[in-house]
Design an enzyme around this catalytic site. Structure first.
Site, mmCIF file in Angstrom:
data_model
loop_
_atom_site.group_PDB
_atom_site.id
_atom_site.type_symbol
_atom_site.label_atom_id
_atom_site.label_comp_id
_atom_site.label_asym_id
_atom_site.label_seq_id
_atom_site.Cartn_x
_atom_site.Cartn_y
_atom_site.Cartn_z
ATOM 1 C CD GLU A 129 16.701 120.413 85.478
ATOM 2 O OE1 GLU A 129 16.570 119.418 85.357
ATOM 3 O OE2 GLU A 129 16.584 121.154 86.482
ATOM 4 C CG ASP A 133 9.921 111.877 74.195
ATOM 5 O OD1 ASP A 133 10.848 111.358 73.318
ATOM 6 O OD2 ASP A 133 8.985 111.570 74.525
ATOM 7 C CB THR A 173 16.251 114.048 86.752
ATOM 8 O OG1 THR A 173 16.114 113.057 86.114
ATOM 9 C CG2 THR A 173 17.362 115.001 86.690
ATOM 10 C CD GLU A 182 20.648 110.315 86.647
ATOM 11 O OE1 GLU A 182 20.424 111.508 86.787
ATOM 12 O OE2 GLU A 182 21.942 109.857 86.769
HETATM 13 C C1 SAM Z 1 11.152 113.222 80.020
HETATM 14 S S1 SAM Z 1 11.034 114.556 80.839
HETATM 15 C C2 SAM Z 1 12.340 114.696 81.972
HETATM 16 C C3 SAM Z 1 12.016 115.638 83.194
HETATM 17 C C4 SAM Z 1 13.252 115.918 84.111
HETATM 18 N N1 SAM Z 1 14.364 116.568 83.413
HETATM 19 C C5 SAM Z 1 13.782 114.602 84.351
HETATM 20 O O1 SAM Z 1 14.864 114.147 84.299
HETATM 21 O O2 SAM Z 1 12.962 113.952 85.589
HETATM 22 C C6 SAM Z 1 10.996 115.884 79.818
HETATM 23 C C7 SAM Z 1 10.484 117.028 80.234
HETATM 24 O O3 SAM Z 1 10.798 118.020 79.006
HETATM 25 C C8 SAM Z 1 9.672 119.029 78.775
HETATM 26 N N2 SAM Z 1 9.657 119.405 77.458
HETATM 27 C C9 SAM Z 1 10.003 118.704 76.465
HETATM 28 N N3 SAM Z 1 10.049 119.581 75.363
HETATM 29 C C10 SAM Z 1 9.624 120.775 75.752
HETATM 30 C C11 SAM Z 1 9.600 122.115 75.458
HETATM 31 N N4 SAM Z 1 9.788 122.286 73.999
HETATM 32 N N5 SAM Z 1 9.689 123.014 76.066
HETATM 33 C C12 SAM Z 1 9.600 123.129 77.135
HETATM 34 N N6 SAM Z 1 9.409 121.856 78.074
HETATM 35 C C13 SAM Z 1 9.837 120.797 77.329
HETATM 36 C C14 SAM Z 1 8.435 118.067 79.296
HETATM 37 O O4 SAM Z 1 7.192 118.887 79.524
HETATM 38 C C15 SAM Z 1 9.171 117.150 80.262
HETATM 39 O O5 SAM Z 1 8.653 117.651 81.554
#
Ligand code: SAM
Length: 236
Positions: free
Chosen positions: A40, A114, A193, A196
């Site tokens: 994931e 994002d 999540t 979500e």
């Molecule tokens: C908007 S959050 C969504 C978190 C989770 N999947 C959820 O749905 O609740 C996006 C996550 O992706 C991680 N993330 C974004 N780009 C990343 C990268 N290049 N490497 C590791 N983590 C990354 C961020 O740190 C963040 O925790």
């Protein structure tokens, strides 16, 4: 985090362009079995990592994120509930090739990333990352994207079309589309999540694409203008 047996925190400068000591060995040395490995990417608190691990005890799950404070929650839950087929690696997704051998990964879930509307290189379904995923996925490996973002959904659809990639499932309204296959719908619908849940509470439609990278040697960015949406990152 350092005290958790299910958390790995390789130093970025120690693995960038190098091979992490567990590359190609996660099954043998960490899970102690040869079950398929599922990632994931951007796991946040790891709801999919632990949720799928409970649903599929004969598969291994690895949550990847750079933010330790979020991952801590999933890691703690897995330790306390003795979920031995779920682990976490705190690192950048950019490092995946240093961490996993060619074909070592069976599936990748990308949950509510994002959309990175102005930075295509940071977009987790952009060609830069798909090329990395391709190097670590087994030939039959597939990718799942769940998103609330109309921009990211449309972008990913256009990218699949431009590269003639196979869509296995594609819906722009997951909870209204009536997915027929029970095992699939169980995975996609039953786990929600943290992000979500926030988007659902704001009435956003959830989109889901399950696709394969098979057949694509070089990946191209789609040559279309995609309307930006009102995605606003929330920080927790
Ligand atoms: C908007 S959050 C969504 C978190 C989770 N999947 C959820 O749905 O609740 C996006 C996550 O992706 C991680 N993330 C974004 N780009 C990343 C990268 N290049 N490497 C590791 N983590 C990354 C961020 O740190 C963040 O925790």
């Amino acid at each position: 985090m350092e005290t958790f047996p299910n958390v790995f925190q390789p130093a970025s400068d120690g693995i960038l362009g190098k091979e992490y000591e567990l590359k190609g060995k996660w099954g043998d040395q960490v899970f102690r079995n040869s079950n398929p490995i599922i990632l994931e990417v951007g796991c946040g608190k790891g709801e999919y990592t632990v949720g799928l691990a409970c649903l599929y005890p004969d598969k291994n799950f690895i949550g990847i994120d750079i933010k330790g404070a979020r991952m801590w929650k999933g890691a703690k839950y897995a330790v306390e509930n003795k979920i031995s087929n779920a682990i976490f690696v705190r690192t950048y997704a950019e490092m995946l090739e240093s961490l996993f051998a060619q074909g070592e990964v069976a599936e990748i879930w990308i949950t509510f990333p994002d959309p990175q509307m102005s930075k295509v290189r940071k977009r987790l379904t952009g060609t830069r990352f798909l090329s990395i995923y391709k190097k670590i996925l087994c030939p039959s490996g597939t990718i799942h994207l769940k998103t609330d973002s109309p921009f990211l959904y449309r972008y990913t659809c256009e990218l699949l079309k431009a590269n003639h990639l196979q869509e296995i499932v594609n819906t722009d309204n997951l909870y209204e589309c009536g997915l027929g296959d029970p095992p699939l719908s169980l995975k996609i619908v039953s786990i929600k999540t943290f992000y979500e849940q926030q988007w659902l509470s704001r009435g956003k439609q959830i989109k889901y694409i399950h696709f394969s990278l098979q057949g694509a040697d070089t990946l191209y960015e789609p040559d279309v203008e995609i309307e930006k949406d009102d995605y606003k990152s929330t920080h927790h």
